[in-house]
Scaffold this motif. Sequence first.
Motif, short mmCIF file in Angstrom:
data_model
loop_
_atom_site.label_atom_id
_atom_site.label_comp_id
_atom_site.label_asym_id
_atom_site.label_seq_id
_atom_site.Cartn_x
_atom_site.Cartn_y
_atom_site.Cartn_z
N SER A 15 43.91 -18.21 32.82
CA SER A 15 44.81 -18.56 31.72
C SER A 15 46.27 -18.58 32.17
CB SER A 15 44.63 -17.59 30.56
OG SER A 15 44.95 -16.29 30.99
N TRP A 16 46.53 -18.11 33.39
CA TRP A 16 47.89 -18.13 33.91
C TRP A 16 48.36 -19.55 34.20
CZ3 TRP A 16 51.02 -14.14 33.67
CH2 TRP A 16 50.47 -12.88 33.57
N GLN A 17 47.45 -20.48 34.33
CA GLN A 17 47.82 -21.86 34.63
C GLN A 17 48.74 -22.42 33.54
OE1 GLN A 17 47.07 -23.22 37.55
NE2 GLN A 17 45.96 -21.35 38.03
N TYR A 18 48.41 -22.17 32.30
CA TYR A 18 49.21 -22.69 31.19
C TYR A 18 50.59 -22.05 31.16
CZ TYR A 18 44.72 -24.51 29.72
OH TYR A 18 43.52 -25.16 29.67
N LEU A 19 50.66 -20.75 31.46
CA LEU A 19 51.94 -20.06 31.49
C LEU A 19 52.82 -20.61 32.60
CD1 LEU A 19 53.68 -17.72 30.36
CD2 LEU A 19 52.62 -16.28 32.09
N ARG A 20 52.24 -20.85 33.77
CA ARG A 20 53.02 -21.40 34.88
C ARG A 20 53.49 -22.82 34.58
NH1 ARG A 20 49.45 -19.42 39.99
NH2 ARG A 20 50.04 -17.24 39.91
N ILE A 21 52.66 -23.62 33.96
CA ILE A 21 53.07 -24.99 33.61
C ILE A 21 54.21 -24.93 32.60
CG2 ILE A 21 52.32 -27.11 32.44
CD1 ILE A 21 49.60 -26.70 33.85
N GLY A 22 54.12 -24.02 31.63
CA GLY A 22 55.22 -23.86 30.68
C GLY A 22 56.50 -23.41 31.36
N LEU A 23 56.39 -22.51 32.33
CA LEU A 23 57.56 -22.06 33.09
C LEU A 23 58.17 -23.21 33.90
CD1 LEU A 23 59.34 -19.65 33.94
CD2 LEU A 23 57.71 -19.24 35.80
N ILE A 24 57.33 -24.03 34.49
CA ILE A 24 57.84 -25.19 35.25
C ILE A 24 58.58 -26.15 34.34
CG2 ILE A 24 57.10 -27.27 36.49
CD1 ILE A 24 54.94 -25.54 37.81
N ILE A 25 58.03 -26.41 33.17
CA ILE A 25 58.69 -27.33 32.23
C ILE A 25 60.02 -26.74 31.75
CG2 ILE A 25 58.49 -28.35 29.92
CD1 ILE A 25 55.47 -28.67 30.52
N ALA A 26 60.04 -25.44 31.46
CA ALA A 26 61.29 -24.81 31.02
C ALA A 26 62.33 -24.83 32.13
CB ALA A 26 61.02 -23.37 30.58
#
Length: 148
Positions: A15-26
């Motif tokens: 589930s960390w994949q979604y958090l990392r993608i959100g961090l990249i977008i931010a």
Amino acid sequence: MTFYTYGYLTTHHSSWQYLRIGLIIALLAVFVGLFVYYLRHRWNVKYKDMSIITGTLLLLVLGFQINSLVSLRSATEQTGEITATVKNVAQQLDVQPSKLAVNATTTNTNLLIKAPSGYYRLDYNSDGSAYVLERVQLHRPKVTIVKE
């Protein structure tokens, strides 16, 4: 001894994949905002420095994400192998795959299967293309089952 259910093997994803993608977008949004602000006001150098720092962080997180995706792909392929093995064993034992649990998330030479009728060991041949399923008796098993 830890056993993993068929449901866990098929639905276990990071589930960390979604958090990392959100961090990249931010980070990308912050980087673009700081860089545009720097281009409008070239006299204010702190925004240039902040955009360079943000860009470096963005590249670092992007590198971690790519590394994680490569290892996730490898783990998914190995999980596909073990789920196919569990399906084959379920057909041989004439039970549903959801009723079986296996002691590893990847195929290896020491696989134990926990079925409603008891424990079974998979003994692979030398090239790993076939196996023999034999019933075993465990002496005082301390079993932990990891479910979905």
